[in-house]
Design a protein around this motif. Structure first.
Motif, PDB file in Angstrom:
ATOM      1  N   GLU A 247       0.754  -1.279  -0.064  1.00 52.78           N
ATOM      2  CA  GLU A 247       0.069   0.006  -0.027  1.00 52.78           C
ATOM      3  C   GLU A 247       1.018   1.190   0.022  1.00 52.78           C
ATOM      4  OE1 GLU A 247      -3.252   0.063   2.924  1.00 52.78           O
ATOM      5  OE2 GLU A 247      -3.435  -2.386   2.555  1.00 52.78           O
ATOM      6  N   PHE A 248       2.276   1.132   0.301  1.00 54.34           N
ATOM      7  CA  PHE A 248       2.973   2.367   0.143  1.00 54.34           C
ATOM      8  C   PHE A 248       4.049   2.220  -1.085  1.00 54.34           C
ATOM      9  CE2 PHE A 248       1.068   2.536   4.052  1.00 54.34           C
ATOM     10  CZ  PHE A 248       0.661   3.907   4.574  1.00 54.34           C
ATOM     11  N   THR A 249       3.970   2.879  -2.115  1.00 52.53           N
ATOM     12  CA  THR A 249       4.840   2.706  -3.157  1.00 52.53           C
ATOM     13  C   THR A 249       5.982   3.578  -3.011  1.00 52.53           C
ATOM     14  OG1 THR A 249       3.691   4.454  -4.218  1.00 52.53           O
ATOM     15  CG2 THR A 249       2.826   2.094  -4.762  1.00 52.53           C
ATOM     16  N   ASP A 250       6.061   4.358  -2.217  1.00 54.86           N
ATOM     17  CA  ASP A 250       7.230   5.200  -1.975  1.00 54.86           C
ATOM     18  C   ASP A 250       7.916   4.950  -0.523  1.00 54.86           C
ATOM     19  OD1 ASP A 250       6.586   6.617  -4.166  1.00 54.86           O
ATOM     20  OD2 ASP A 250       5.123   7.911  -3.266  1.00 54.86           O
ATOM     21  N   LEU A 251       7.508   3.772  -0.044  1.00 55.38           N
ATOM     22  CA  LEU A 251       8.203   3.283   1.312  1.00 55.38           C
ATOM     23  C   LEU A 251       8.501   1.701   1.122  1.00 55.38           C
ATOM     24  CD1 LEU A 251       9.057   4.140   4.260  1.00 55.38           C
ATOM     25  CD2 LEU A 251       6.567   3.282   4.695  1.00 55.38           C
ATOM     26  N   ALA A 252       9.868   1.437   1.670  1.00 52.60           N
ATOM     27  CA  ALA A 252      10.072   0.196   1.707  1.00 52.60           C
ATOM     28  C   ALA A 252      10.381  -0.338   3.065  1.00 52.60           C
ATOM     29  CB  ALA A 252      11.343  -0.098   0.715  1.00 52.60           C
ATOM     30  N   LEU A 253      10.633  -1.520   3.433  1.00 53.95           N
ATOM     31  CA  LEU A 253      10.914  -2.033   4.736  1.00 53.95           C
ATOM     32  C   LEU A 253      11.738  -3.534   4.576  1.00 53.95           C
ATOM     33  CD1 LEU A 253      10.585  -1.609   7.770  1.00 53.95           C
ATOM     34  CD2 LEU A 253       8.478  -2.941   7.549  1.00 53.95           C
ATOM     35  N   THR A 254      12.948  -3.230   5.402  1.00 54.22           N
ATOM     36  CA  THR A 254      13.820  -4.231   5.409  1.00 54.22           C
ATOM     37  C   THR A 254      13.790  -4.517   6.935  1.00 54.22           C
ATOM     38  OG1 THR A 254      15.081  -3.832   3.515  1.00 54.22           O
ATOM     39  CG2 THR A 254      16.021  -5.148   5.282  1.00 54.22           C
ATOM     40  N   VAL A 255      13.678  -6.018   7.109  1.00 57.88           N
ATOM     41  CA  VAL A 255      13.734  -6.331   8.688  1.00 57.88           C
ATOM     42  C   VAL A 255      14.599  -7.347   8.943  1.00 57.88           C
ATOM     43  CG1 VAL A 255      12.124  -7.116  10.554  1.00 57.88           C
ATOM     44  CG2 VAL A 255      11.200  -6.116   8.316  1.00 57.88           C
ATOM     45  N   ALA A 256      15.267  -7.346  10.018  1.00 62.62           N
ATOM     46  CA  ALA A 256      16.299  -8.040  10.534  1.00 62.62           C
ATOM     47  C   ALA A 256      15.787  -8.665  11.866  1.00 62.62           C
ATOM     48  CB  ALA A 256      17.711  -7.700  10.831  1.00 62.62           C
ATOM     49  N   GLN A 264      14.557 -12.386  24.662  1.00 60.68           N
ATOM     50  CA  GLN A 264      13.381 -11.775  23.927  1.00 60.68           C
ATOM     51  C   GLN A 264      13.847 -11.619  22.517  1.00 60.68           C
ATOM     52  OE1 GLN A 264      10.209 -10.535  24.779  1.00 60.68           O
ATOM     53  NE2 GLN A 264      10.648 -10.653  22.474  1.00 60.68           N
ATOM     54  N   PRO A 265      13.422 -12.238  21.434  1.00 55.52           N
ATOM     55  CA  PRO A 265      13.775 -12.017  20.156  1.00 55.52           C
ATOM     56  C   PRO A 265      13.183 -10.713  19.810  1.00 55.52           C
ATOM     57  CG  PRO A 265      12.808 -14.269  20.410  1.00 55.52           C
ATOM     58  CD  PRO A 265      12.863 -13.627  21.811  1.00 55.52           C
ATOM     59  N   ILE A 266      13.791  -9.803  18.906  1.00 49.32           N
ATOM     60  CA  ILE A 266      13.366  -8.538  18.422  1.00 49.32           C
ATOM     61  C   ILE A 266      13.163  -8.429  16.806  1.00 49.32           C
ATOM     62  CG2 ILE A 266      14.083  -7.581  20.386  1.00 49.32           C
ATOM     63  CD1 ILE A 266      16.797  -6.535  18.876  1.00 49.32           C
ATOM     64  N   ALA A 267      12.245  -7.536  16.505  1.00 43.70           N
ATOM     65  CA  ALA A 267      12.370  -7.514  15.040  1.00 43.70           C
ATOM     66  C   ALA A 267      13.046  -5.769  14.731  1.00 43.70           C
ATOM     67  CB  ALA A 267      11.021  -7.436  14.488  1.00 43.70           C
ATOM     68  N   ILE A 268      14.132  -5.799  13.970  1.00 40.88           N
ATOM     69  CA  ILE A 268      14.602  -4.592  13.735  1.00 40.88           C
ATOM     70  C   ILE A 268      14.124  -4.278  12.318  1.00 40.88           C
ATOM     71  CG2 ILE A 268      17.091  -3.600  13.627  1.00 40.88           C
ATOM     72  CD1 ILE A 268      17.951  -6.025  15.064  1.00 40.88           C
ATOM     73  N   CYS A 269      13.442  -3.243  12.427  1.00 44.93           N
ATOM     74  CA  CYS A 269      12.916  -2.712  11.144  1.00 44.93           C
ATOM     75  C   CYS A 269      13.724  -1.583  10.475  1.00 44.93           C
ATOM     76  CB  CYS A 269      11.404  -2.294  11.188  1.00 44.93           C
ATOM     77  SG  CYS A 269      10.249  -3.819  11.959  1.00 44.93           S
ATOM     78  N   PRO A 357      12.998  -6.999   0.970  1.00 46.57           N
ATOM     79  CA  PRO A 357      11.798  -7.062  -0.054  1.00 46.57           C
ATOM     80  C   PRO A 357      12.289  -6.798  -1.453  1.00 46.57           C
ATOM     81  CG  PRO A 357      12.056  -4.916   0.956  1.00 46.57           C
ATOM     82  CD  PRO A 357      13.011  -5.703   1.661  1.00 46.57           C
ATOM     83  N   PHE A 358      11.643  -7.342  -2.696  1.00 44.24           N
ATOM     84  CA  PHE A 358      11.981  -7.238  -3.612  1.00 44.24           C
ATOM     85  C   PHE A 358      11.302  -6.074  -4.204  1.00 44.24           C
ATOM     86  CE2 PHE A 358      13.431 -11.475  -5.916  1.00 44.24           C
ATOM     87  CZ  PHE A 358      14.125 -11.891  -4.982  1.00 44.24           C
TER      88      PHE A 358
END
Length: 460
Positions: A247-256, A264-269, A357-358
């Motif tokens: 839904e956001f063509t001008d925003l990208a998100l990579t996550v570690a 405690q596992p964490i999501a690093i966005c 993300p591709f």
């Protein structure tokens, strides 16, 4: 034509006077174990891959590459090709490494918006030169990555969601063939070879120059935000990933994903947008859509693109690593829960996973347009088993990585050529898919005897 089956000669069988003659012809030099520079020359990003080649031919010109190829052919020596040193194929025990590290020049043509990049350059060389002109190439997540390995494998990076894979901005190249000849390659000159170079590795020759289309990039919106990752929060993280992608063509998100304290596992966005102001607005909107709780920490805002490119390197230092990975269609709650399970069992604090993300630009290209297959994959899921030196530790990291890899298999759409870890020969179609037969035809034309075989090999 069937590939040759003859055995390779030992480099020690080549008369010393022949090696000395080669050394006199080179702009660079030949290294052996007797040279002080040898151990540094064979270093790799993944210290688990260290090998002891008999000779390292350090090339400093294209003519050096030609000489190295012709020398190996003349004496029936087995070659490897070393560029950025992230690949498991750079070096092999008792072989001859054709080393491109001395070829790392970058020339930016601002009028044509083309970067001419030598085959041994790393992303740090490329980014530093391009940044001067406010331009960049779609390339990678780590400034130590080699341009050659990244590009020839397809190339996924922070800018891919906006402009596609690296190969989608790769119009032409210069190649030294298995016969030691220089060939210019493009969609007009040897188009089938150019097609094959866009995603099937070092199979056809040594690329000594890459030409890239440049994009206007200076300051981007980027940074890091961390949330706890658990069975309770995984649905929110997966929804955030989906919302940004769809839904956001001008925003990208990579996550570690990591579990540094074992509790405690964490999501690093890592959000990224080309327009800093709009990126900030889109990021806040995306978070609000998902109703995420306040992050554990958040540092996002305008910053130079080069800073983003190096941001995750502290999590990926040169180390001993056992690496696996998949291409996946979607990052679902089920996939996220598998991440939680795997991180709960990680044997060492440095073990991490990453989701790259591709993007729709890459997804919009057909599988047949380039050698890179699996274009409908939306993400690259990477499993990095970092471990302290030692055989027992390696076994633990390998067992963990393989178990996690197996758990994600049912969600996979294929494999990415640039991911380390063994891929059996009978599963090469999981990389090349329906393009494999066409690639074999190109291989038969340009390297019928499989001289360049130390790679994700396309057999003639």
């Amino acid at each position: 034509m069937a590939p040759e089956t003859k055995a390779y000669a030992s480099a020690s069988d080549v008369l010393q006077e022949e090696w000395e003659k080669l050394s006199r012809q080179l702009c660079g030099r030949v290294l052996t174990e007797k040279d002080k520079a040898y151990d540094e020359a064979r270093l790799q990003w993944n210290l688990d891959l260290l090998k002891r080649p008999s000779h390292i031919i350090r090339c400093e010109s294209v003519s050096d590459v030609q000489l190295a190829v012709k020398f190996c052919r003349k004496h029936s020596l087995e070659p490897t090709v070393a560029g950025g040193r992230h690949s498991p194929y750079c070096f092999k025990d008792d072989t001859v490494a054709i080393d491109l590290e001395g070829l790392h020049g970058v020339h930016v043509d601002t009028d044509k918006r083309i970067a001419h990049v030598q085959g041994g350059a790393r992303l740090k060389h490329l980014d530093s030169e391009c940044a001067i002109h406010g331009l960049h190439v779609v390339a990678g997540h780590n400034s130590t990555t080699g341009v050659a390995g990244l590009t020839l494998g397809g190339g996924v990076g922070y800018l891919s969601p906006f402009w596609g894979l690296t190969v989608d901005s790769f119009p032409s190249a210069q190649l030294v063939t298995a016969e030691g000849e220089i060939v210019e390659v493009s969609d007009d000159l040897h188009p089938e070879l150019m097609w094959a170079l866009r995603g099937s590795g070092w199979n056809y020759g040594i690329v000594t120059r890459f030409d890239f289309a440049l994009r206007p990039v200076t300051t981007v919106f980027a940074g890091v935000a961390q949330w706890p990752l658990s069975y309770e929060t995984s649905s929110m993280i997966t929804e955030l990933v989906r919302v940004v992608y769809d839904e956001f063509t001008d925003l990208a998100l990579t996550v570690a994903f990591a579990n540094p304290d074992g509790q405690q596992p964490i999501a690093i966005c890592q959000p990224c947008a080309l327009d800093p102001e709009k990126g900030q607005q889109d990021w806040e909107s995306a978070k609000a859509r998902v109703a995420l709780p306040p992050p554990l920490m958040e540092q996002v805002g305008p910053r130079p693109y080069r800073e983003l490119q190096a941001m995750m390197e502290p999590m990926q230092p040169p180390s001993h690593i056992y690496e696996k990975g998949w291409l996946i269609r979607d990052f679902t709650t089920q996939v996220a829960d598998e991440v939680v399970d795997a991180l709960a069992e990680r044997p060492f604090p440095g073990c991490v996973m990453a989701l790259a993300p591709f993007g729709k630009a890459a997804n919009g290209v057909s599988d047949e347009a380039t050698a890179f297959f699996n274009r409908k994959s939306r993400f690259w899921l990477l499993i990095l088993g970092f471990f302290p030196e030692g055989a027992d530790n390696r076994q633990k990291a390998m067992d963990w990585s393989r178990k996690a890899h197996g758990a994600f298999a049912e969600y996979s759409t294929g494999r990415y050529i640039s991911v380390l870890g063994g891929i059996e020969e009978d599963k090469m179609d999981s990389i090349y898919g329906a393009n494999l037969q066409r690639l074999q035809e190109v291989k038969r034309q340009w390297d019928p005897h499989n001289f360049f075989h130390h790679n994700r090999n396309v057999k003639p």
